[in-house]
Design an enzyme around this catalytic site. Structure first.
Site, PDB file in Angstrom:
ATOM      1  N   LYS A  68       0.889  -1.121  -0.127  1.00  0.00           N
ATOM      2  CA  LYS A  68      -0.059  -0.092   0.166  1.00  0.00           C
ATOM      3  C   LYS A  68       0.740   1.178  -0.037  1.00  0.00           C
ATOM      4  O   LYS A  68       0.491   2.240  -0.888  1.00  0.00           O
ATOM      5  CB  LYS A  68      -0.963  -0.060   1.217  1.00  0.00           C
ATOM      6  CG  LYS A  68      -1.732   1.336   1.267  1.00  0.00           C
ATOM      7  CD  LYS A  68      -2.706   1.613   0.282  1.00  0.00           C
ATOM      8  CE  LYS A  68      -3.242   2.694   0.322  1.00  0.00           C
ATOM      9  NZ  LYS A  68      -3.583   3.499  -0.938  1.00  0.00           N
ATOM     10  N   GLU A  69       1.989   1.356   0.674  1.00  0.00           N
ATOM     11  CA  GLU A  69       2.649   2.527   1.006  1.00  0.00           C
ATOM     12  C   GLU A  69       3.508   2.550  -0.472  1.00  0.00           C
ATOM     13  O   GLU A  69       3.814   4.006  -0.847  1.00  0.00           O
ATOM     14  CB  GLU A  69       3.825   2.266   2.149  1.00  0.00           C
ATOM     15  CG  GLU A  69       3.113   2.186   3.271  1.00  0.00           C
ATOM     16  CD  GLU A  69       2.533   3.687   3.753  1.00  0.00           C
ATOM     17  OE1 GLU A  69       2.927   4.584   3.140  1.00  0.00           O
ATOM     18  OE2 GLU A  69       1.438   3.712   4.713  1.00  0.00           O
ATOM     19  N   SER A  70       4.040   1.714  -1.054  1.00  0.00           N
ATOM     20  CA  SER A  70       5.089   1.841  -2.159  1.00  0.00           C
ATOM     21  C   SER A  70       4.989   0.996  -3.260  1.00  0.00           C
ATOM     22  O   SER A  70       6.036   1.157  -4.161  1.00  0.00           O
ATOM     23  CB  SER A  70       6.368   1.885  -1.521  1.00  0.00           C
ATOM     24  OG  SER A  70       6.837   0.375  -0.919  1.00  0.00           O
ATOM     25  N   TYR A 126      -7.272   4.007   3.824  1.00  0.00           N
ATOM     26  CA  TYR A 126      -5.914   3.537   3.915  1.00  0.00           C
ATOM     27  C   TYR A 126      -6.288   2.151   4.714  1.00  0.00           C
ATOM     28  O   TYR A 126      -5.705   1.034   4.196  1.00  0.00           O
ATOM     29  CB  TYR A 126      -4.980   4.495   4.621  1.00  0.00           C
ATOM     30  CG  TYR A 126      -3.559   3.701   4.996  1.00  0.00           C
ATOM     31  CD1 TYR A 126      -2.674   3.895   4.229  1.00  0.00           C
ATOM     32  CD2 TYR A 126      -3.380   3.071   6.206  1.00  0.00           C
ATOM     33  CE1 TYR A 126      -1.333   3.258   4.265  1.00  0.00           C
ATOM     34  CE2 TYR A 126      -2.302   2.456   6.686  1.00  0.00           C
ATOM     35  CZ  TYR A 126      -1.102   2.449   5.693  1.00  0.00           C
ATOM     36  OH  TYR A 126      -0.023   2.075   5.773  1.00  0.00           O
TER      37      TYR A 126
END
Length: 168
Positions: A21-23, A151
């Site tokens: 999800k982050e990167s 998120y």
């Protein structure tokens, strides 16, 4: 990644879902707000958790794991079970520990059961325009929260997908 998930007592697929999800597993990822690397940590937070070289995948993941451990220790008593605790930890990873503490204080003020993240989700819209007497509960000010809610949902969905792809 599994070693760091184990150090948290987490399913490695949850840890992988955060990195995804982050990167999307791109070490050179940078956000418009200044977060960087696999774990998309802000520079100050990264430095606080020992990240010297944001382009070193091992350092980046280790710093992220240390930060998640700190959040886990902070939110260990929230949530009815580990799945619910994950949601609090994920929310704090995204919005910041203080914002989620504001959410908890606000929910408790309104006699909302904080055992389930969904109850917090249901009350967050009221935090966008708090009543004057509620302002002292929100140390970080009004909170829209839509990004954080999304998120948490997206990380949980990625985790569930990873569980289907890689059953243990």
């Amino acid at each position: 990644m599994k070693v760091h998930a184990d150090s948290l007592g987490w399913d490695w697929r949850m840890f992988a879902a955060i990195v995804w999800k982050e990167s999307c597993f791109h070490i050179e990822a940078r956000s418009r707000r200044g977060a960087f690397g696999l774990m998309q940590m802000m520079p100050e937070t990264a430095a606080n958790f020992g990240l010297d070289n944001p382009l070193d995948p091992e350092q980046n993941i280790m710093a992220g794991a240390h930060y998640l451990k700190a959040l886990q220790n902070r939110f260990i008593h929230y949530g009815d079970n580990m799945t619910e605790r994950y949601k609090y930890i994920l929310a704090a990873y995204n919005a910041g520990e203080g914002r989620i503490q504001d959410c908890i204080r606000y929910a408790l003020y309104h006699n909302v059961d904080i055992s389930y993240w969904q109850n917090i989700v249901n009350i967050i819209p009221k935090m966008n325009e708090p009543k004057p007497e509620e302002l002292e509960l929100l140390r970080f000010g009004a909170f829209k929260g839509r990004e954080t809610i999304t998120y948490v949902e997206e990380v949980i969905n990625a985790y569930n997908n990873f569980c289907r792809i890689c059953p243990e």
